[in-house]
Scaffold this motif. Structure first.
Motif, PDB file in Angstrom:
ATOM      1  N   SER A  42       0.957  -0.864  -0.361  1.00  0.00           N
ATOM      2  CA  SER A  42      -0.562   0.119  -0.235  1.00  0.00           C
ATOM      3  C   SER A  42       1.217   1.183  -0.152  1.00  0.00           C
ATOM      4  CB  SER A  42      -1.025   0.191   0.993  1.00  0.00           C
ATOM      5  OG  SER A  42      -2.067   0.871   0.789  1.00  0.00           O
ATOM      6  N   GLY A  46       0.281   2.475  -3.137  1.00  0.00           N
ATOM      7  CA  GLY A  46      -1.657   2.979  -3.333  1.00  0.00           C
ATOM      8  C   GLY A  46      -1.427   4.437  -3.437  1.00  0.00           C
ATOM      9  N   THR A  47      -2.403   4.782  -3.092  1.00  0.00           N
ATOM     10  CA  THR A  47      -3.248   6.387  -4.025  1.00  0.00           C
ATOM     11  C   THR A  47      -2.064   7.069  -3.418  1.00  0.00           C
ATOM     12  OG1 THR A  47      -5.667   5.499  -4.519  1.00  0.00           O
ATOM     13  CG2 THR A  47      -4.514   8.355  -3.752  1.00  0.00           C
ATOM     14  N   ASP A  48      -1.555   7.462  -4.412  1.00  0.00           N
ATOM     15  CA  ASP A  48      -0.142   8.835  -3.279  1.00  0.00           C
ATOM     16  C   ASP A  48      -0.883  10.102  -2.465  1.00  0.00           C
ATOM     17  OD1 ASP A  48       2.199  10.278  -4.295  1.00  0.00           O
ATOM     18  OD2 ASP A  48       0.829  12.002  -4.555  1.00  0.00           O
ATOM     19  N   ILE A  49      -0.052   9.917  -1.409  1.00  0.00           N
ATOM     20  CA  ILE A  49      -0.843  11.266  -0.162  1.00  0.00           C
ATOM     21  C   ILE A  49       0.308  12.046  -0.159  1.00  0.00           C
ATOM     22  CG2 ILE A  49      -2.034   9.602   0.501  1.00  0.00           C
ATOM     23  CD1 ILE A  49      -0.485   9.284   3.002  1.00  0.00           C
ATOM     24  N   GLY A  55       2.650   6.118  -1.098  1.00  0.00           N
ATOM     25  CA  GLY A  55       1.263   5.803  -1.127  1.00  0.00           C
ATOM     26  C   GLY A  55       0.295   5.999   0.374  1.00  0.00           C
ATOM     27  N   ASN A  56      -1.046   5.765   0.179  1.00  0.00           N
ATOM     28  CA  ASN A  56      -1.539   5.280   2.091  1.00  0.00           C
ATOM     29  C   ASN A  56      -1.600   4.326   2.301  1.00  0.00           C
ATOM     30  OD1 ASN A  56      -3.478   5.564   3.569  1.00  0.00           O
ATOM     31  ND2 ASN A  56      -5.220   6.187   2.366  1.00  0.00           N
ATOM     32  N   GLU A  59      -5.080   2.487   2.124  1.00  0.00           N
ATOM     33  CA  GLU A  59      -5.829   2.090   1.711  1.00  0.00           C
ATOM     34  C   GLU A  59      -5.540   0.379   1.160  1.00  0.00           C
ATOM     35  OE1 GLU A  59      -6.377   3.384  -2.812  1.00  0.00           O
ATOM     36  OE2 GLU A  59      -4.565   3.927  -1.803  1.00  0.00           O
ATOM     37  N   HIS A 126       8.161   3.023  -4.516  1.00  0.00           N
ATOM     38  CA  HIS A 126       6.601   4.318  -4.816  1.00  0.00           C
ATOM     39  C   HIS A 126       7.168   5.274  -5.570  1.00  0.00           C
ATOM     40  CE1 HIS A 126       2.474   6.844  -4.642  1.00  0.00           C
ATOM     41  NE2 HIS A 126       3.054   7.303  -5.069  1.00  0.00           N
ATOM     42  N   ASP A 130       6.227   3.115  -9.690  1.00  0.00           N
ATOM     43  CA  ASP A 130       4.894   3.569  -9.362  1.00  0.00           C
ATOM     44  C   ASP A 130       4.469   4.321 -10.717  1.00  0.00           C
ATOM     45  OD1 ASP A 130       1.716   4.562  -9.205  1.00  0.00           O
ATOM     46  OD2 ASP A 130       1.985   4.421  -6.752  1.00  0.00           O
ATOM     47  N   GLU A 132       2.274   5.359 -12.903  1.00  0.00           N
ATOM     48  CA  GLU A 132       1.072   6.884 -12.121  1.00  0.00           C
ATOM     49  C   GLU A 132       1.141   8.126 -12.141  1.00  0.00           C
ATOM     50  OE1 GLU A 132      -2.484   4.700 -12.790  1.00  0.00           O
ATOM     51  OE2 GLU A 132      -2.181   3.917 -14.546  1.00  0.00           O
ATOM     52  N   GLN A 133       1.967   8.032 -10.529  1.00  0.00           N
ATOM     53  CA  GLN A 133       1.887   8.592  -9.561  1.00  0.00           C
ATOM     54  C   GLN A 133       3.959   8.849  -8.675  1.00  0.00           C
ATOM     55  OE1 GLN A 133      -2.132   7.769  -6.513  1.00  0.00           O
ATOM     56  NE2 GLN A 133      -0.238   5.881  -6.761  1.00  0.00           N
TER      57      GLN A 133
END
Length: 425
Positions: A42, A46-49, A55-56, A59, A126, A130, A132-133
């Motif tokens: 994650s 996970g979604t970048d924060i 990443g989160n 999540e 990450h 990753d 995309e992020q």
């Protein structure tokens, strides 16, 4: 690959420390594997924060959200990607262990490696993996097919910091600390090479042309790196060694990791032979600079990793899956400049990894202590930390070697003692 590292490092250790070295590698399978399932994946995907930095971690905690979203008909199920990336995380931590041989408490290693995976590897994964992020993956346009930055450069920096803070082994470099089992070293290197096909070709995400291309380049560069290392050994020392051949394998694998989908097989040969030669020279730096990197993680992984990243700018060709020309293939200085920027991003990775690794190592040092006692180091870390030895020799004393006492043999009656001759006296 991780059992391969265990054999590769374990064979280079002394007989009284081989178990501890292998345990440090195998422990990453357990510890990092658990952390990856809980929150590591994650944090990496996970979604970048944090602006491409993290990443989160909650999540996909425990992968429950992955299970809910994954579909069996996907070309690449999410769980396959989770498993594949777990291998990268586990291996990277195991690589660091080679710099801490013979002298680090096992409990300290477990604490250090858990914190390092969480605070260093997962965030940098990450950044790089990753697509995309992550800030390195999205902002630079640099080519790194299978993770030269996140794995090898990252591990090399951590190894350098850890061995400096740990201090030198007792007697190093005054005493010779030769590998106790070179057959293990060569077997480990062979397993690493075999596993690396999955590492590089598997980064395509499919059994396709790009995977086949990366597979062939992984053969080419590694084969050439063996020769590059052995030539340098022959020139410098007059001998070509089995340890040099095994180390050349690893240097070639490291160098081609970022470049395996960017260069032609001829380019891979060039990258490999240069990587073998560079690393053969670089492993001697520890004696000049005074840091005890036990099994040359810095000289092989950091040096060959940096070379492989920069080499793309010279040898990339648009016939490869990445479809980009480097300087030697008519692409001008553009891609070389991008790869140089990637080197700057690598510097950011080096700085981050170096600072956080230093904090983690010092934290462990002031809490539970990093290093075993001098007495334990002298007698052997295997017995001190694990109450075991890698080899049991007691059954060989005068016996058959099968652990049984020798059978009594009838003997002739003792002769009467005689006075010694002049020569005997």
């Amino acid at each position: 690959m991780t059992p391969g590292v265990a054999l590769f490092y374990g064979g280079q250790a002394r007989s009284k420390t081989v178990l501890n070295m292998m345990m440090m590698c195998f422990s990453s399978l357990g510890l990092v594997g658990v952390l990856w399932i809980l929150f590591g994946y994650s944090m990496a995907f996970g979604t970048d924060i944090g602006g491409g930095l993290l990443g989160n971690p909650f999540e996909a905690f425990g992968l429950s959200s992955v299970l809910a979203n994954d579909q069996a008909e996907n070309a690449l199920p999410d769980l396959a990607f989770v498993s594949f990336q777990a291998m990268f995380a586990i291996l990277t931590v195991a690589l660091v262990a080679g710099a801490a041989a013979d002298r680090m408490k096992f409990g300290a290693w477990m604490l250090f490696s858990g914190l390092w995976a969480t605070l260093v590897y997962f965030p940098i994964a990450h950044w790089v993996f990753d697509l995309e992020q992550g800030w390195i993956a999205t902002s630079l346009g640099a080519l790194d097919f299978a993770g030269g930055t996140a794995v090898h450069i990252n591990a090399g920096v951590a190894a350098l910091v850890l061995c400096i803070i740990l201090g030198k082994r007792r007697g190093w470099p005054r005493e010779a600390m030769r590998p106790h089992n070179l057959t293990m070293v060569m077997l480990g290197a062979g397993l690493l090479w075999f596993g690396w096909f999955g590492f590089n070709a598997g980064s395509s995400g499919a059994a396709d042309w790009a995977a086949a291309y990366a597979f062939v380049n992984t053969i080419a560069a590694t084969a050439a790196a063996i020769l590059g290392w052995l030539v340098i050994e022959r020139i410098r020392y007059g001998k070509a060694t089995s340890l040099g051949a095994a180390s050349g394998i690893v240097a070639g694998l490291v160098a081609i990791t970022p470049a395996c989908a960017s260069v032609s097989p001829l380019g891979a040969l060039a990258i490999g032979v240069i990587a073998g030669a560079l690393s053969a020279y670089a492993v001697g730096w520890k004696y000049k600079l005074g840091f005890d990197d036990s099994f040359d993680v810095v000289g092989v992984h950091l040096v060959a990793g940096l070379w492989g990243t920069l080499a793309i700018g010279f040898f990339a060709t648009d016939v490869a899956p990445d479809e980009t020309n480097g300087l030697f293939y008519g692409g001008g200085a553009g891609q070389l400049g991008i790869q140089a920027l990637a080197a700057l991003a690598t510097i950011a990775t080096i700085v981050y990894c170096g600072i956080v690794t230093t904090i983690i190592a010092l934290l462990v040092k002031v809490t539970i202590g990093l290093r075993i006692s001098e007495e334990a180091e002298q007698t052997g870390i295997d017995e001190a930390e694990h109450a075991e030895t890698g080899y049991e020799f007691s059954g060989l004393r005068g016996g058959s070697g099968l652990g049984s006492a020798p059978k009594p043999v009838a003997s002739a009656p003792a002769a009467a003692p005689t006075a010694p001759t002049k020569q005997e006296a």
